[in-house]
Design a protein around this motif. Sequence first.
Motif, PDB file in Angstrom:
ATOM      1  N   HIS A   9     -21.230 -95.852  37.713  1.00  0.00           N
ATOM      2  CA  HIS A   9     -20.922 -96.870  36.702  1.00  0.00           C
ATOM      3  C   HIS A   9     -19.570 -96.537  36.057  1.00  0.00           C
ATOM      4  CE1 HIS A   9     -25.256 -98.537  36.169  1.00  0.00           C
ATOM      5  NE2 HIS A   9     -25.161 -97.857  37.312  1.00  0.00           N
ATOM      6  N   ILE A  48     -25.786 -90.003  33.367  1.00  0.00           N
ATOM      7  CA  ILE A  48     -26.541 -91.218  33.045  1.00  0.00           C
ATOM      8  C   ILE A  48     -26.286 -92.301  34.092  1.00  0.00           C
ATOM      9  CG2 ILE A  48     -26.755 -93.095  31.365  1.00  0.00           C
ATOM     10  CD1 ILE A  48     -26.067 -90.987  29.189  1.00  0.00           C
ATOM     11  N   SER A  51     -27.935 -91.294  37.479  1.00  0.00           N
ATOM     12  CA  SER A  51     -29.395 -91.363  37.402  1.00  0.00           C
ATOM     13  C   SER A  51     -29.861 -92.814  37.370  1.00  0.00           C
ATOM     14  CB  SER A  51     -29.910 -90.607  36.173  1.00  0.00           C
ATOM     15  OG  SER A  51     -29.511 -91.226  34.964  1.00  0.00           O
ATOM     16  N   ASN A  52     -29.079 -93.697  36.740  1.00  0.00           N
ATOM     17  CA  ASN A  52     -29.451 -95.109  36.688  1.00  0.00           C
ATOM     18  C   ASN A  52     -29.506 -95.715  38.082  1.00  0.00           C
ATOM     19  OD1 ASN A  52     -28.466 -98.146  36.556  1.00  0.00           O
ATOM     20  ND2 ASN A  52     -29.430 -97.703  34.582  1.00  0.00           N
ATOM     21  N   ASP A  53     -28.467 -95.469  38.891  1.00  0.00           N
ATOM     22  CA  ASP A  53     -28.462 -96.038  40.242  1.00  0.00           C
ATOM     23  C   ASP A  53     -29.542 -95.405  41.112  1.00  0.00           C
ATOM     24  OD1 ASP A  53     -26.420 -97.782  39.704  1.00  0.00           O
ATOM     25  OD2 ASP A  53     -25.274 -97.271  41.504  1.00  0.00           O
ATOM     26  N   ASP A  56     -32.979 -96.857  39.955  1.00  0.00           N
ATOM     27  CA  ASP A  56     -33.107 -98.300  40.207  1.00  0.00           C
ATOM     28  C   ASP A  56     -32.851 -98.685  41.657  1.00  0.00           C
ATOM     29  OD1 ASP A  56     -33.658 -98.680  37.559  1.00  0.00           O
ATOM     30  OD2 ASP A  56     -31.720 -99.558  37.045  1.00  0.00           O
ATOM     31  N   TRP A 123     -30.868 -91.077  29.405  1.00  0.00           N
ATOM     32  CA  TRP A 123     -31.867 -90.811  30.446  1.00  0.00           C
ATOM     33  C   TRP A 123     -33.206 -91.470  30.110  1.00  0.00           C
ATOM     34  CZ3 TRP A 123     -32.133 -87.672  35.012  1.00  0.00           C
ATOM     35  CH2 TRP A 123     -30.888 -87.185  35.435  1.00  0.00           C
ATOM     36  N   TYR A 125     -33.641 -94.203  28.483  1.00  0.00           N
ATOM     37  CA  TYR A 125     -33.492 -95.626  28.803  1.00  0.00           C
ATOM     38  C   TYR A 125     -33.698 -95.849  30.300  1.00  0.00           C
ATOM     39  CZ  TYR A 125     -31.151-100.068  29.761  1.00  0.00           C
ATOM     40  OH  TYR A 125     -30.851-101.333  30.217  1.00  0.00           O
ATOM     41  N   ASN A 126     -33.042 -95.043  31.125  1.00  0.00           N
ATOM     42  CA  ASN A 126     -33.155 -95.207  32.572  1.00  0.00           C
ATOM     43  C   ASN A 126     -34.576 -95.007  33.071  1.00  0.00           C
ATOM     44  OD1 ASN A 126     -30.386 -95.652  32.761  1.00  0.00           O
ATOM     45  ND2 ASN A 126     -29.909 -93.551  33.323  1.00  0.00           N
ATOM     46  N   LYS A 130     -35.875 -99.089  29.633  1.00  0.00           N
ATOM     47  CA  LYS A 130     -35.072-100.198  30.141  1.00  0.00           C
ATOM     48  C   LYS A 130     -35.866-101.489  30.227  1.00  0.00           C
ATOM     49  CE  LYS A 130     -32.143-101.491  34.057  1.00  0.00           C
ATOM     50  NZ  LYS A 130     -31.476-101.007  35.291  1.00  0.00           N
TER      51      LYS A 130
END
Length: 280
Positions: A9, A48, A51-53, A56, A123, A125-126, A130
């Motif tokens: 990101h 962050i 870890s999000n990608d 998800d 983290w 949130y992820n 979310k």
Amino acid sequence: MLALIRASHPGPTVVVTAMGSALAAGVGRGAGGTLLAGAAVLSGQLSIGWSNDWIDRRRDQAIGRADKPLAAGPGTPDGTGEGLAPRTVARAAFVALAACVPLSLANGLAAGLVHLAAVACGWLYNLRLKATAASPLPFAAAFGLLPAFITLGLPGHPWPAAWAMAAGALLGMGAHFANVIPDLPDDLALGVRGLPQRLGATGARVGAAVLLVAASVVIALGPGGHAGAPAVAGLAAVVLALGGGLAAARGNLRRAAFAVTVAVAVIDVAMFAAQGARLV
């Protein structure tokens, strides 16, 4: 390597890192302190983003997100996209997180713990928040703590003024609402129902605008209750951005709304950085 960078990101990572560095320079952390604060923020944001990608990846594959490296490409069973394996992104996330610990603590114990708490919010949130109505809370906490991380690294370890933490929280929540706008239909199709998604397209646009304008006002008027020339110029730029967005909205309301909220967020960050010396 390019795919790994895209998976981090890079846009938000660069903006938040620049914001933290600018605040550090503004409060007088010096060249070394500014670089150290920027390195800590960068490592936290990379962890962050990656870890999000990684978390998800299956949802992104389900809707064919071509902009996400783990969702693009041939769609092999292990989720490889563009030659990038999920385990590579996961390792990068944890390496960045491990680097974030000493880099944060090198700014001082109190500052380091505050920054690690902010990264933990990202983290959280992820991993969990979310898709819940509490989705704005990690952004409010993380961005609200960013000024504290910067000022606690000064001699005497002072906490920032209340207005700075409030402005950071509003800016973070506004950025969350703005970031959701382009992906809202895909999120709803996948069952991702954070607060902006629950409010719908109009609610997300209005929420982003209200939060970012509120952040603008707090940043401009918070220090001393009166706006200097840079703050007045910033508020004028916010008004112009909103007016231009309304005028351009006839063609594509969703795209115009996103462009306007991004523009206002950038103006807010610039105003925040300009107030650096008055954070304490």
